[in-house]
Write an enzyme that holds these catalytic residues in place. Structure first.
Site, PDB file in Angstrom:
ATOM      1  N   CYS A  15       0.812  -1.225   0.000  1.00  0.00           N
ATOM      2  CA  CYS A  15       0.000   0.000   0.000  1.00  0.00           C
ATOM      3  C   CYS A  15       0.844   1.273   0.000  1.00  0.00           C
ATOM      4  O   CYS A  15       0.354   2.349  -0.341  1.00  0.00           O
ATOM      5  CB  CYS A  15      -0.971   0.002   1.179  1.00  0.00           C
ATOM      6  SG  CYS A  15      -0.193  -0.335   2.766  1.00  0.00           S
ATOM      7  N   SER A  63      45.237  10.178  30.958  1.00  0.00           N
ATOM      8  CA  SER A  63      45.174   8.787  31.405  1.00  0.00           C
ATOM      9  C   SER A  63      45.122   8.640  32.922  1.00  0.00           C
ATOM     10  O   SER A  63      45.190   7.530  33.441  1.00  0.00           O
ATOM     11  CB  SER A  63      46.376   8.004  30.859  1.00  0.00           C
ATOM     12  OG  SER A  63      47.591   8.662  31.177  1.00  0.00           O
TER      13      SER A  63
END
Length: 493
Positions: free
Chosen positions: A129, A475
């Protein structure tokens, strides 16, 4: 004698109503007294113009040929939600572009209101559709069947001000916050603000007619995070309280009262102009609509504390905040507003003019807004604090030599050593810093250590620590207490 909305509307229709802005009402009450003001004044117009992130629009494009169930929708490369039927989408104001971080949903909305064309791209699976699978076209606001602004949370009632206790610059939805309580930002029109002129929401409710970005809009219901159970002073909330869900027709809006913006390193937002007429039904409401900036107290919160419940640094009023400077911890710091008082005044005056000409009537609320308390999110996963994973830090004194530091690193097998001075964190040195010092022949620890150290606190969440490691490309994070004394360290190793 109390008035009714019906009686006031008759006066508006015949252009006999006395309409004042909230600013004008303050002066009128001071000069004439509360009793006379309640008798004479029919309506007080309010206004606000600020960043209202919880805003957006529903758009209906109409069906193409062959039809398509639009999915993966981009409007000027800004994603819109297409999971509502075939050709309806919802576009949020803060949704960023997939290509340009300085453009977002708010800009698409502004482009539409300004009459500019927008590019529409969509993809779909394709069905029997709805067979069309790809779409690329250009539309203007006039081409849309409906363009309805529906804002889940607008017109916050007394949003808290912000400052920053950390040593880092913070980029927030409250703007840029300077280190060490370097500034204060706020976002409210204070004495002009709609919900501060009706603090108990006696006249503002579901169905109340409002001025929304130049169009006639309505209160749909309470906004999200609507919170009436808060501390109050003279009935006025001292923190973020009531909110409104508002709707209006985008096709009727005026670009003067709707602007897209970018909050630096936060993202897109939409500046929305909202004005609400307050009917002066009795002396109590007259008193509320005469509230002034010096009567409205607001909390100044510390955004340096990365928690949902931020601590209150001090209380201030809007007269202080709007003066441009405020005392904080014994020093004067600058203040700035994320909302425009000038534009809020324009909103209030624009609404006043419409009412004086009989073009904007009051509406009786069909129901009062509920009283409610905001609940926090139900988080099922345990959140880990920094203090739960931090390690004891290997440290050195600022007076030690680089040779001593290198021996400590080798002996203790660490790559990061916080440097202390008089027991407090003064810097941090890494194995890379030591290697560079050997190459350059430098033996002065103070010259090679990093002095501006990015830190976390024991009570911070681990997610915040991870974010800092990533953002600053480092770090290790020393963990310090409120007095900058080292209590541990987190590393990425």
């Amino acid at each position: 004698m109390p008035k009714t909305i019906a009686e006031i509307n008759q006066k508006i229709k015949s252009q006999d109503a006395l309409v004042l802005t909230a600013e004008e009402m303050i002066s009128y009450v001071r000069e004439n007294g509360l009793k006379k003001a309640a008798k004479d004044v029919d309506v007080v117009t309010t206004g606000t113009f600020g960043a209202m992130c919880s805003s957006g629009v529903f758009l209906n494009f109409g069906h193409c040929d062959p039809p398509m169930k639009m999915q993966n929708v981009l409007l000027n490369n800004v994603p819109a939600y297409g999971g509502i039927a075939a050709v309806d989408v919802f576009l949020g104001a803060t949704q960023p572009s997939v290509w340009d971080e300085n453009y977002g949903g708010a800009h698409v909305i502004e482009d539409l209101v300004c009459g500019r064309p927008i590019e529409v791209k969509a993809e779909a699976k394709g069905t029997d559709c709805y067979p069309k699978e790809r779409l690329k076209t250009t539309v203007k606001l006039e081409d849309l069947n409906q363009a309805i602004m529906l804002n889940p949370r607008n017109a916050y009632q007394n949003y808290s001000a912000a400052t920053n206790s950390t040593e880092d610059i913070l980029h927030t939805y409250m703007g840029t916050l300077l280190p060490k309580f370097g500034n204060v930002t706020y976002s409210s029109a204070g004495q002009l603000s709609p919900l501060l002129n009706d603090p108990n929401l006696e006249t503002i409710g579901i169905g109340t007619k409002v001025f929304l970005c130049g169009a006639q809009g309505y209160v749909v219901r309470e906004g999200t995070q609507h919170n009436t159970e808060v501390e109050r002073k003279n009935d006025v909330p001292t923190k973020a309280a009531g909110t409104l869900m508002l709707q209006g027709d985008l096709k009727q809006m005026d670009p003067r009262f709707l602007r897209a913006g970018i909050v630096h390193e936060y993202g897109p937002t939409l500046f929305v102009g909202v004005g609400i007429p307050i009917p002066v039904l009795n002396e109590r409401i007259a008193k509320y609509t005469a509230v002034s900036d010096e009567d409205i107290e607001v909390n100044v919160l510390d955004y340096g504390i990365k928690k949902r419940d931020r601590p209150v640094v001090r209380k201030a009023n809007y007269k202080e905040l709007r003066s441009g400077r405020i005392e904080l911890n014994g020093q004067e710091v600058p203040t700035s507003s994320l909302s425009s008082y000038k534009k809020a005044r324009e909103v209030a005056h624009a609404l006043k003019k419409r009412m004086e000409k009989g073009g904007f009537l009051l509406s009786e609320p069909v129901a009062h807004l509920p009283k409610s308390r905001v609940m926090p999110m139900n988080e099922t996963a345990k959140r880990v604090l920094v203090c739960e994973i931090m390690k004891n830090a290997v440290t050195c004194d600022v007076k030690e030599s680089i040779a001593d530091v290198s021996r400590i690193m080798l002996k203790r097998a660490v790559n990061h050593i916080p440097v202390l001075e008089c027991g407090k964190l003064a810097g941090i040195v890494t194995s890379w810093d030591v290697a560079k010092s050997v190459a350059t022949g430098c033996d002065d620890l103070e010259k090679i250590m990093v002095k501006h150290v990015i830190t976390v606190h024991p009570g911070d969440y681990v997610e915040e620590a991870a974010r800092k490691l990533n953002v600053h490309k480092i770090s290790a994070l020393p963990v310090v207490d409120s007095e900058n004394k080292l209590v541990g360290i987190i590393t990425s190793e």
